[in-house]
Design a protein around this motif. Structure first.
Motif, PDB file in Angstrom:
ATOM      1  N   GLY A  91       9.400 -37.414  15.702  1.00 21.61           N
ATOM      2  CA  GLY A  91       9.001 -37.125  14.244  1.00 21.61           C
ATOM      3  C   GLY A  91       8.742 -38.502  13.636  1.00 21.61           C
ATOM      4  O   GLY A  91       7.943 -38.770  12.740  1.00 21.61           O
ATOM      5  N   THR A  92       9.021 -39.699  14.240  1.00 24.15           N
ATOM      6  CA  THR A  92       8.899 -40.939  13.785  1.00 24.15           C
ATOM      7  C   THR A  92       7.304 -41.268  14.108  1.00 24.15           C
ATOM      8  O   THR A  92       6.764 -42.415  13.669  1.00 24.15           O
ATOM      9  N   LEU A  93       6.448 -40.467  14.670  1.00 22.46           N
ATOM     10  CA  LEU A  93       4.980 -40.740  14.805  1.00 22.46           C
ATOM     11  C   LEU A  93       4.265 -40.541  13.608  1.00 22.46           C
ATOM     12  O   LEU A  93       3.076 -41.028  13.589  1.00 22.46           O
ATOM     13  N   ALA A  94       4.996 -39.765  12.671  1.00 28.84           N
ATOM     14  CA  ALA A  94       4.436 -39.854  11.199  1.00 28.84           C
ATOM     15  C   ALA A  94       4.588 -41.143  10.410  1.00 28.84           C
ATOM     16  O   ALA A  94       4.034 -41.268   9.434  1.00 28.84           O
ATOM     17  N   VAL A 115       5.351 -31.168  17.191  1.00 29.79           N
ATOM     18  CA  VAL A 115       4.494 -30.782  15.868  1.00 29.79           C
ATOM     19  C   VAL A 115       5.339 -30.831  14.579  1.00 29.79           C
ATOM     20  O   VAL A 115       5.302 -31.248  13.590  1.00 29.79           O
ATOM     21  N   TRP A 116       6.395 -29.707  14.513  1.00 34.79           N
ATOM     22  CA  TRP A 116       6.974 -29.389  13.360  1.00 34.79           C
ATOM     23  C   TRP A 116       7.904 -30.629  13.005  1.00 34.79           C
ATOM     24  O   TRP A 116       7.996 -30.846  11.999  1.00 34.79           O
ATOM     25  N   ALA A 117       8.445 -31.441  14.149  1.00 33.59           N
ATOM     26  CA  ALA A 117       9.229 -32.649  13.910  1.00 33.59           C
ATOM     27  C   ALA A 117       8.395 -33.793  12.970  1.00 33.59           C
ATOM     28  O   ALA A 117       8.729 -34.184  12.276  1.00 33.59           O
ATOM     29  N   ILE A 118       7.164 -33.832  13.612  1.00 35.02           N
ATOM     30  CA  ILE A 118       6.164 -34.855  12.827  1.00 35.02           C
ATOM     31  C   ILE A 118       5.947 -34.195  11.415  1.00 35.02           C
ATOM     32  O   ILE A 118       6.212 -35.103  10.256  1.00 35.02           O
ATOM     33  N   CYS A 119       5.618 -33.224  11.157  1.00 35.54           N
ATOM     34  CA  CYS A 119       5.526 -32.610   9.716  1.00 35.54           C
ATOM     35  C   CYS A 119       6.780 -32.596   8.907  1.00 35.54           C
ATOM     36  O   CYS A 119       6.814 -33.047   7.818  1.00 35.54           O
ATOM     37  N   MET A 120       8.166 -32.441   9.700  1.00 34.70           N
ATOM     38  CA  MET A 120       9.372 -32.519   8.731  1.00 34.70           C
ATOM     39  C   MET A 120       9.382 -33.978   8.333  1.00 34.70           C
ATOM     40  O   MET A 120       9.816 -34.217   7.178  1.00 34.70           O
ATOM     41  N   VAL A 121       9.127 -34.912   9.196  1.00 40.36           N
ATOM     42  CA  VAL A 121       9.415 -36.405   8.888  1.00 40.36           C
ATOM     43  C   VAL A 121       8.308 -37.032   7.808  1.00 40.36           C
ATOM     44  O   VAL A 121       8.713 -37.529   6.793  1.00 40.36           O
ATOM     45  N   PHE A 152       6.407 -35.093   5.635  1.00 33.78           N
ATOM     46  CA  PHE A 152       6.696 -34.335   4.348  1.00 33.78           C
ATOM     47  C   PHE A 152       8.057 -34.668   3.807  1.00 33.78           C
ATOM     48  O   PHE A 152       8.075 -34.745   2.335  1.00 33.78           O
ATOM     49  N   TRP A 153       9.271 -35.084   4.559  1.00 35.03           N
ATOM     50  CA  TRP A 153      10.307 -35.365   3.761  1.00 35.03           C
ATOM     51  C   TRP A 153      10.128 -36.803   3.418  1.00 35.03           C
ATOM     52  O   TRP A 153      10.541 -37.176   2.066  1.00 35.03           O
ATOM     53  N   THR A 154       9.753 -37.636   3.999  1.00 33.09           N
ATOM     54  CA  THR A 154       9.560 -39.057   3.842  1.00 33.09           C
ATOM     55  C   THR A 154       8.498 -39.147   2.272  1.00 33.09           C
ATOM     56  O   THR A 154       8.783 -39.721   1.217  1.00 33.09           O
ATOM     57  N   ILE A 155       7.283 -38.259   2.543  1.00 35.89           N
ATOM     58  CA  ILE A 155       6.489 -38.398   1.184  1.00 35.89           C
ATOM     59  C   ILE A 155       7.393 -37.840   0.106  1.00 35.89           C
ATOM     60  O   ILE A 155       7.105 -38.310  -1.062  1.00 35.89           O
ATOM     61  N   CYS A 156       7.910 -36.516   0.074  1.00 32.47           N
ATOM     62  CA  CYS A 156       8.522 -36.043  -0.882  1.00 32.47           C
ATOM     63  C   CYS A 156       9.656 -36.932  -1.479  1.00 32.47           C
ATOM     64  O   CYS A 156       9.927 -37.088  -2.603  1.00 32.47           O
ATOM     65  N   THR A 157      10.450 -37.607  -0.699  1.00 33.00           N
ATOM     66  CA  THR A 157      11.654 -38.561  -1.143  1.00 33.00           C
ATOM     67  C   THR A 157      10.919 -39.729  -2.022  1.00 33.00           C
ATOM     68  O   THR A 157      11.397 -39.882  -2.975  1.00 33.00           O
ATOM     69  N   PRO A 181      13.918 -18.703  10.515  1.00 28.06           N
ATOM     70  CA  PRO A 181      12.751 -19.732  10.576  1.00 28.06           C
ATOM     71  C   PRO A 181      13.284 -21.191  10.822  1.00 28.06           C
ATOM     72  O   PRO A 181      14.260 -21.400  10.454  1.00 28.06           O
ATOM     73  N   THR A 182      12.402 -21.961  11.327  1.00 28.65           N
ATOM     74  CA  THR A 182      12.689 -23.273  11.789  1.00 28.65           C
ATOM     75  C   THR A 182      13.332 -24.169  10.524  1.00 28.65           C
ATOM     76  O   THR A 182      12.385 -23.960   9.721  1.00 28.65           O
ATOM     77  N   PHE A 183      14.151 -24.877  10.719  1.00 26.03           N
ATOM     78  CA  PHE A 183      14.692 -25.614   9.602  1.00 26.03           C
ATOM     79  C   PHE A 183      13.717 -26.863   9.396  1.00 26.03           C
ATOM     80  O   PHE A 183      13.622 -27.462   8.347  1.00 26.03           O
ATOM     81  N   THR A 184      12.851 -27.207  10.287  1.00 25.29           N
ATOM     82  CA  THR A 184      12.002 -28.404  10.239  1.00 25.29           C
ATOM     83  C   THR A 184      10.889 -28.187   9.205  1.00 25.29           C
ATOM     84  O   THR A 184      10.190 -28.977   8.741  1.00 25.29           O
ATOM     85  N   LEU A 185      10.445 -27.063   8.907  1.00 26.03           N
ATOM     86  CA  LEU A 185       9.644 -26.766   8.055  1.00 26.03           C
ATOM     87  C   LEU A 185      10.201 -26.345   6.595  1.00 26.03           C
ATOM     88  O   LEU A 185       9.315 -25.971   5.750  1.00 26.03           O
TER      89      LEU A 185
END
Length: 565
Positions: free
Chosen positions: A87-90, A254-260, A262-267, A510-514
């Motif tokens: 996810g750090t690739l995000a 892919v979901w890990a990248i999405c998680m990082v 959106f979590w960072t942006i939202c924060t 459903p996956t917690f990553t999303l």
């Protein structure tokens, strides 16, 4: 020639406890030093808006890191492989969006509470909704943070304290850490919070280096060997899945990248804990420098923590008898079992030389207190600014705002300590890991909260009548997504269809990553559709507070307030 690692010892020694005591005394000293400067709420909450950018940057990183990440990252890698690290690739895209869009926007507003923007853009109802979502999110977050620090200490003292007292020790530590962090926050305000965060970051960083150095020097191995050893455990450790359309697959790259992302942006677009630190800097340039430093430090520490996970997994796979005995089976626990979250603190308390483990224990307690002091200060700022002073201005005049802020700081600290006790009970009872408890405890509020700000910034047609229902829909989706297991397991479903097998639904959650991404997108897209149907393109009272309009302002202009509207 490398010295072989020594067998584990019984746990923390007197030298370790002395190291922790010295750290705690130093923290109190910092709080007392800044206590004499507390003369206003702006000083208490924002450090007079003149905090050094490098201190603010390290404070942001230390706060968002917390014991959750410090223990969850190695534990997650040990148990489930490197998927979440991908996810750090995000990070590069995060930096671009936050640096160019969010930081300059909020620095042109320079508010005390970020939720003042929601009243300027929509109305007070939207502001109260945003503030309430934030308070619920950070209370749950602080509860998990305090629990993780107590869990770490009990893992370190395993062997010092009889098994029957381990559970009681968790609750004792929860109360101790919560009370201590609350007191020095109430005494020293934001200046004490930021400067103790700086110290805490340095200790955190040192803790990872000490762990990696010990394993490398005692085993003569390095990252390549650690990776090779870890890859033998499961397929997910050797070759994690890249992508799956099946949202029941909990971890894909892919979901890990999405998680990082959106979590960072939202924060960074909605979280008072982060935005309050930017408001405490002198200028837009200083705020941007703070963010770049925080992002860089965060990336480095996450990589180091992942290396710690690999190193620890390799170490205990090759020395399985160094792990503790399971109280039920009498055999040594497995490194990748439910003990995974405790491997790091257990190693610190039982493998490192006396005194060194105490320094890293101080890092874990430091991470917890860094998050608690930040959360308590920010929640108090929100309640003072968005609720008490806004709804009861006469009461605010009668009571000194600074006095109110300190009373709220103590109250919120005690509430978060109580929440931590509840979290501890749930985690211990259900045997779930830290990553899995994060979403239902607090992260489920983040997506809907961030959607309020993004809608207000980038969807100019939207008003409160279309935004609030959309955010409420996003919140409902977040709750269902996060609590799918207990919802699907209700006996109500069996009444509808006796053949319904609730266990199938529970096991296919459903996956917690999303769980942040989906509610956020649902709210934003719904608001856009509703605005096209029910709103006109005619300018309205909040039109002057979209991103495009605010960016026309001078970043060094005086602060705005809700009295402008």
């Amino acid at each position: 020639m490398f010295a072989a690692p020594a067998p584990p010892h019984d746990g923390l020694s007197s030298y370790d406890y002395i190291a922790v005591a010295m750290y705690l005394l130093g923290t109190i000293g910092i709080a007392l030093y800044f206590a004499k400067r507390q003369g206003s709420t702006e000083e208490f909450f924002l450090g007079g808006r003149n905090m050094p950018w490098f201190a603010v940057g390290l404070s942001i990183m230390a706060t968002l890191m917390s014991t959750i990440s410090y223990l969850a990252q190695p534990g997650e890698l040990i148990k489930n492989g490197i998927t979440m690290l991908v996810g750090t690739l995000a990070v590069p895209l995060n930096i671009l969006v936050i640096f160019m869009l969010f930081v300059p926007f909020f620095m042109r507003l320079r508010l005390t509470s970020a939720y003042e923007f929601l009243e300027l853009r929509f109305n007070y109802t939207a502001r109260a909704m945003g503030a309430a979502l934030f308070v619920f999110m950070r209370l749950g977050w602080m509860g998990v943070v305090v629990y993780t620090s107590s869990m770490a200490l009990t893992a370190m003292t395993r062997g010092n304290i009889p098994q029957e007292y381990q559970s009681a020790l968790i609750y004792f530590v929860i109360v101790g850490v919560g009370v201590f962090a609350t007191v020095y926050t109430a005494v020293g305000g934001m200046r004490a919070v930021i400067w103790t965060d700086v110290v805490q970051f340095l200790v955190l960083f040192g803790g990872t280096l000490i762990t990696l150095g010990y394993i490398a020097t005692t085993t003569g191995t390095g990252p390549a060997h650690w990776w090779e050893t870890a890859s033998t455990v499961t397929e997910s450790h050797a070759s994690p899945p890249i992508f799956s359309w099946d949202i029941r697959v909990q971890r894909t790259m892919v979901w890990a990248i999405c998680m990082v992302f959106f979590w960072t942006i939202c924060t960074h677009v909605s979280d008072q804990v982060v935005l309050q630190r930017y408001f405490s800097t002198k200028s837009l340039k200083a705020a941007r420098n703070s963010y770049l430093l925080a992002a860089g430090a965060d990336f480095v520490v996450l990589v180091l923590l992942a290396l710690c996970g690999l190193a620890l997994m390799s170490f205990y796979l090759e020395h399985p008898t160094f792990l503790p005995l399971d109280a039920d089976t009498g055999e040594h626990v497995s490194v990748s079992s439910n003990f995974a979250d405790k491997v790091f603190p257990y190693f610190i308390g039982h493998q490192l030389p006396p005194g060194v483990g105490g320094l890293i224990l101080a890092a874990l307690i430091a991470a917890a207190m860094s998050s608690i002091d930040s959360g308590v200060n920010s929640v108090s700022a929100v309640i003072t600014t968005d609720f008490f002073a806004r709804l009861n201005p006469q009461g605010a005049e009668k009571m000194s705002e600074l006095k109110l802020a300190k009373i709220l700081t103590i109250t919120i600290g005690m509430i978060s300590t109580g929440v931590a006790c509840c979290v501890a009970y749930i985690v211990i009872s259900h045997k779930i890991n830290i990553f899995e408890v994060m979403q239902p405890a607090f992260n489920m509020f983040l997506g809907p909260l961030a959607s309020l700000f993004v809608i207000g910034m980038f969807l100019p047609r939207c008003t409160a009548r279309t935004t609030i229902p959309a955010v409420m829909l996003g919140t409902v989706v977040a709750i269902i997504w996060s609590y799918w297991k207990p919802i699907a397991g209700l006996d109500y479903w069996k009444l509808i269809n006796e053949e319904w097998d609730a266990s199938v639904v529970i096991d296919n959650a459903p996956t917690f990553t999303l769980s942040t991404t989906v509610p956020f997108l649902v709210a934003v897209i719904s608001a856009g559709i509703l605005s096209l149907i029910f709103e006109s393109s005619t300018p309205h009272s909040g039109s002057g507070y979209t991103w495009y309009q605010i960016m026309k302002r001078d970043p060094d202009a005086p602060n705005v307030s809700t009295t402008e509207k």
